[in-house]
Design a protein around this motif. Structure first.
Motif, PDB file in Angstrom:
ATOM      1  N   GLU A  54       0.840  -1.213   0.000  1.00  0.00           N
ATOM      2  CA  GLU A  54       0.000   0.000   0.000  1.00  0.00           C
ATOM      3  C   GLU A  54       0.866   1.249   0.000  1.00  0.00           C
ATOM      4  N   GLN A  55       1.868   1.273   0.868  1.00  0.00           N
ATOM      5  CA  GLN A  55       2.717   2.459   0.960  1.00  0.00           C
ATOM      6  C   GLN A  55       3.535   2.658  -0.308  1.00  0.00           C
ATOM      7  N   ALA A  56       3.998   1.575  -0.912  1.00  0.00           N
ATOM      8  CA  ALA A  56       4.779   1.688  -2.147  1.00  0.00           C
ATOM      9  C   ALA A  56       3.952   2.320  -3.256  1.00  0.00           C
ATOM     10  N   GLN A  57       2.681   1.930  -3.369  1.00  0.00           N
ATOM     11  CA  GLN A  57       1.807   2.532  -4.384  1.00  0.00           C
ATOM     12  C   GLN A  57       1.646   4.021  -4.151  1.00  0.00           C
ATOM     13  N   ARG A  58       1.414   4.428  -2.897  1.00  0.00           N
ATOM     14  CA  ARG A  58       1.279   5.860  -2.569  1.00  0.00           C
ATOM     15  C   ARG A  58       2.562   6.608  -2.901  1.00  0.00           C
ATOM     16  N   LEU A  59       3.685   6.027  -2.521  1.00  0.00           N
ATOM     17  CA  LEU A  59       4.975   6.667  -2.748  1.00  0.00           C
ATOM     18  C   LEU A  59       5.237   6.858  -4.237  1.00  0.00           C
ATOM     19  N   HIS A  60       4.972   5.840  -5.023  1.00  0.00           N
ATOM     20  CA  HIS A  60       5.176   5.947  -6.470  1.00  0.00           C
ATOM     21  C   HIS A  60       4.284   7.025  -7.072  1.00  0.00           C
ATOM     22  N   ARG A  95      17.808   9.881  -2.574  1.00  0.00           N
ATOM     23  CA  ARG A  95      17.204   8.940  -1.638  1.00  0.00           C
ATOM     24  C   ARG A  95      15.893   9.522  -1.117  1.00  0.00           C
ATOM     25  N   LEU A  96      14.859   8.708  -1.118  1.00  0.00           N
ATOM     26  CA  LEU A  96      13.534   9.109  -0.639  1.00  0.00           C
ATOM     27  C   LEU A  96      13.109   8.225   0.508  1.00  0.00           C
ATOM     28  N   THR A  97      12.345   8.790   1.412  1.00  0.00           N
ATOM     29  CA  THR A  97      11.759   8.003   2.488  1.00  0.00           C
ATOM     30  C   THR A  97      10.274   8.284   2.521  1.00  0.00           C
ATOM     31  N   GLU A  98       9.541   7.374   3.107  1.00  0.00           N
ATOM     32  CA  GLU A  98       8.118   7.597   3.316  1.00  0.00           C
ATOM     33  C   GLU A  98       7.970   8.742   4.304  1.00  0.00           C
ATOM     34  N   ARG A  99       6.837   9.391   4.298  1.00  0.00           N
ATOM     35  CA  ARG A  99       6.575  10.445   5.258  1.00  0.00           C
ATOM     36  C   ARG A  99       5.330  10.079   6.035  1.00  0.00           C
TER      37      ARG A  99
END
Length: 154
Positions: free
Chosen positions: A125-131, A147-151
């Protein structure tokens, strides 16, 4: 420009370290939402002092487990080790299409279980949002990977 940013990171890291020693982690109840988010951002960018970053991690783990997971993953990745909670990606602008690359994770089969333990959503779920969120804003050419991180919500 980068030297000034590195110096600001170093100054902010030292200041946050003093706060944590004196008062503990700046939780929402004491520092407000903005203060809590700023403290996490400072801890994430404390790469120039990994010993202090480790002490900040210990304080953060008790106060805000989901945010701790983000910083812990960054420390692991920066140390050349696989992340535990799947929060770290790198943006690759090269090639025929830009893409987010999920950085290596320890024991992938247990990833969602570890994420749930610290209050993070399932990785898929988080990967889809991040993309969706980042690829549109990061499609401009870049000289090197970012480099990116989730927020997460604090």
């Amino acid at each position: 420009m980068f030297a000034a940013a590195r110096q600001a990171d170093a100054d902010n890291t030292r200041f946050l370290g003093e706060i944590v020693i004196r008062y503990g982690w700046p939780e929402r109840s004491r520092a407000g939402e903005d203060g809590c988010q700023a403290a996490v951002a400072i801890a994430v960018h404390a790469d120039q002092d990994r010993q202090l970053q480790g002490r900040l991690l210990t304080a953060l783990r008790e106060a805000a487990p989901a945010q701790w997971a983000h910083v812990q993953d960054r420390v692991l990745v920066n140390s050349g080790r696989p992340q535990l909670h799947g929060t770290q990606y790198v943006y690759r602008p090269d090639g025929p299409g830009s893409r987010l690359e999920f950085l290596p994770v320890d024991e992938p089969a247990a990833l969602d279980h570890r994420r749930a333990q610290v209050g993070l959503p399932p990785h898929g779920e988080q990967a889809q949002r991040l993309h969706r969120h980042h690829l549109a804003s990061l499609s401009a050419p870049a000289a090197s990977p970012v480099r990116l991180t989730e927020r997460p919500a604090a």
